[in-house]
Structure formats: C-alpha cells, structure tokens
Design an enzyme around this catalytic site. Structure first.
Site, mmCIF file in Angstrom:
data_model
loop_
_atom_site.group_PDB
_atom_site.id
_atom_site.type_symbol
_atom_site.label_atom_id
_atom_site.label_comp_id
_atom_site.label_asym_id
_atom_site.label_seq_id
_atom_site.Cartn_x
_atom_site.Cartn_y
_atom_site.Cartn_z
ATOM 1 N N CYS A 82 0.862 -1.191 0.000
ATOM 2 C CA CYS A 82 0.000 0.000 0.000
ATOM 3 C C CYS A 82 0.894 1.235 0.000
ATOM 4 O O CYS A 82 1.206 1.810 1.046
ATOM 5 C CB CYS A 82 -0.935 -0.013 1.203
ATOM 6 S SG CYS A 82 -2.161 -1.323 1.160
ATOM 7 N N ASN A 101 -14.388 -2.187 -21.913
ATOM 8 C CA ASN A 101 -13.725 -2.280 -20.609
ATOM 9 C C ASN A 101 -12.446 -3.094 -20.784
ATOM 10 O O ASN A 101 -12.335 -4.225 -20.312
ATOM 11 C CB ASN A 101 -14.665 -2.940 -19.598
ATOM 12 C CG ASN A 101 -14.060 -3.017 -18.211
ATOM 13 O OD1 ASN A 101 -13.225 -2.205 -17.838
ATOM 14 N ND2 ASN A 101 -14.480 -4.004 -17.443
ATOM 15 N N CYS A 128 -8.812 1.275 -16.409
ATOM 16 C CA CYS A 128 -7.960 1.263 -15.221
ATOM 17 C C CYS A 128 -6.616 1.929 -15.502
ATOM 18 O O CYS A 128 -5.703 1.862 -14.678
ATOM 19 C CB CYS A 128 -7.748 -0.164 -14.731
ATOM 20 S SG CYS A 128 -6.933 -1.252 -15.926
#
Length: 378
Positions: A14, A310, A337
């Site tokens: 993260c 997509n 994305c």
C-alpha cells in the site's frame, strides 16, 4: 488505515497508506482529469470513494515456509512474510486464510521454495462474495500433492465451511505468473455467486472479477444510468468478462451482446443470464459470445447504437478504435484502469467526444483506480 505490517516494515504494497484518504482521491482525480480534459472537457461527477479497509474480495497469497509451518502472504526476497491479518480483506476472507494455514499444516502440503525451485504449493487464492461465501484455489506445481487435498476435503470443509468452490490450478513453470493453463475442480459447484445490485453474477475459478465489490456496484450502476439515458435499442459490451455491464443494461426493448475472449467467463455470463430468465434473441435478449473484442465488428452483423468497452490496462486495439471512429455508434462508454491508454484511445476516436466522467476508487492506498467516461458522437 492502520496497518501493523506496514508499521513493522514487513509490507509496503500500500504505497500511499501514509497519505490521508481524501488527498489520495484528489490526486487520482487530478491525474485522470489532466489526461482526459484536453480531449473534450467532460462534466466530472463526484468521485466514488471506497471503504479504507476490508474492501478487497480476493486474496492472492504466496505460500512459503516449511512443511507444517507455512506462511501465507508475500515474499521478501525468497523468504515468506505472513500477511493473514492484512486489513485490506473482509472478515470471512481473513478467517479463511487462517483456516487454510491450518489445513496446509495438518495435511502437510509442501510449500514451493523459490530459491531452490522445488516444492509444490505456490499460492492460495481466496475470493469472498458479499454474503460471505468463498472460492478457494490451490496453485500447485504438479499433481503430486493433489491426492492429499482430495483425500482431505472433509477436513477442508470443516475448517472453511463457507467454501462453495474449491479447485487446484497447475502452474509447472518457475515464473512470476500465478495461474497455469489447467484447473481441476474439487467441488460439485463450479461458480461462486457474487451479488451485485441484486444480480447474482457467476464467477468461475479462472474468470476475472473486480476486486472491490462495493465500488464495482457503483460502477455498474453508473454505466446503467448512462445507457438508460441514451436509450439505445442495441448495445455491445466488449471485453464483457462475466457479463456485469451487459446484464445491468438489459431491458425489454433492447438487444445486448457481450463478447469476451475467455470461454470460462462467457460460460459464467450465460449461466447468470439464464438464471435471470433473459432470452438469447430478439427484444430483451442478452447474448454472450467467446470472441476477441477487436474481431467482434467483423464477426457480428450490424452496428450497435451504443458500445461499452472495458479493456485491460493496455487499452483498446488500434483496429477497434478505428472501427468505432468510423462506425455509426452514437454513444460509447469506456471503463478504464489506465488513464494513459484511455487518453491515447480517445485521441484515436475524435468523433466520440467525452461528455461525462467519473473516477471510482477500486484500489485505496495505491496509485490505481478505475475511470468511466461517457462518449457521444459529434
């Protein structure tokens, strides 16, 4: 989000965890707008935020350590770091990871040793539905330890009672690719039901599904709202996966066709459509085909009034952009994305102008995101 693994310098996956979540959203919005606005200045809707913890429906864990003492998590070089309590996962997935660690120990499965290139169990992948049901996959180097798993399925179900689907995937090669070409199903059920906006999407072991179910619901709802406003009589959903967009835009007066290169995903989409009672032809129909999206215009007759695309991070094939640009498609929705390839593709289709857009944060604490853009032909 508080994370003991990050604080102890055990995991830095993260990368933006030290940035306040509101600022994370702002940075992503600035990045995407900076690439898209020069190509049409669409109206930007408020970004969709995610929960900061417990949002990931899928855990892909490297199995390392020793027989009887496995780690489930990541590799630090060649040494395993156990991340069973990673705060990104919801409680049912976390409980399953602990139970699977116990199962692997008790059955004495042999973790794969990356440095020595020997051993059998490489990864465990757990997917959780909104209702807490689970799909469990064991990634093995060979079938050598498959009998151990088969013979202990009663123990597995005792330890992980929510596991509806269990399979083994064979990945014999020594490379950083989790999946191999062969999947061996160990349960009667072959699909996990992921309920999204009341639609029970079927997901098979090798089918792609977004990792943040709550934000995926918002994405599908947003696209359905745009399609409803455009009110097309025909829609093509290219790169349709397990049929999420196609099934959300189904309408009694509309014909919808979804195409996807993965036969497993198409089979799942068809199963969901049948469960919804949708016909395969005529008004109100939803039909799914196993096909390469770039080849779809040549393989299907006619032209849809609206197209949904997509694609993966690499974006659209140049040939598909050229077809969309030269076609009579009146509206398109692009879910992306990767804003860099999104912007590249929009430049290839100047007749389809972005008129509305939205950032949806599927991946808090990282630089990743999803962006959806409504395009209208000038």
């Amino acid at each position: 989000m508080e994370c003991g693994y990050y604080d102890r310098d055990l995991c830095h996956s993260c990368t933006a965890i030290e940035v306040a979540y509101g600022r994370q959203l702002e940075r992503k919005q600035e990045l995407v707008r900076g690439l898209v606005d020069p190509l049409g200045s669409p109206r930007w809707l408020a970004p969709v935020a995610s929960a900061e913890a417990g949002f990931r429906n899928k855990a892909k864990m490297v199995v390392a350590g020793e027989v009887g003492a496995p780690t489930l998590g990541i590799l630090d070089g060649t040494r395993g770091t156990d991340l069973r309590d990673c705060p990104l996962y919801p409680a049912p997935v976390t409980r399953a990871l602990h139970a699977l660690g116990e199962f692997i120990s008790r059955v004495r499965l042999l973790p794969y040793d990356v440095a020595k290139r020997r051993g059998e169990l490489k990864h465990v992948v757990v997917t959780g539905s909104p209702e807490g049901r689970l799909m469990v996959r064991f990634m093995l180097r060979s079938t050598r330890q498959l009998p151990k798993i088969r013979e202990n399925m009663d123990l597995l179900h005792e330890l992980v009672p929510a596991a509806d689907v269990v399979s083994v995937n064979l990945q014999p090669e020594h490379k950083a690719v989790i999946e191999g070409p062969e999947e061996i199903l160990l349960t009667e059920r072959s699909e996990l039901v992921m309920t999204v906006n009341g639609i029970g999407l079927r997901v098979r072991p090798r089918s792609f599904f977004q990792t943040n179910t709550a934000v995926t619901e918002r994405l599908y709802a947003q696209v359905a709202e745009w399609v409803s406003a455009a009110d097309p009589v025909s829609v093509w959903d290219l790169y349709c996966g397990v049929g999420g967009f196609a099934l959300h835009v189904a309408d009694p007066a509309r014909e919808v066709v979804g195409t996807e290169i993965s036969p497993e995903a198409v089979a799942s989409a068809r199963d969901t459509a049948r469960a919804m009672g949708l016909p395969e032809a005529g008004p109100g129909s939803v039909r799914f085909l196993a096909d390469d999206a770039a080849a779809t215009p040549a393989d299907l007759p006619g032209t849809p009034e609206l197209a949904i695309v997509n694609p993966p991070r690499r974006g659209l094939d140049a040939s598909l952009c050229a077809w969309l640009e030269g076609s009579a498609v009146g509206h398109a929705v692009y879910s992306s994305c990767n804003a860099k390839t999104l912007a590249r593709d929009l430049r290839r289709m100047p007749s389809l102008r972005p008129v509305e857009a939205r950032l949806l944060d599927m991946f808090p604490h990282t630089g990743h995101y999803e962006a959806a853009v409504l395009l209208r032909r000038d």
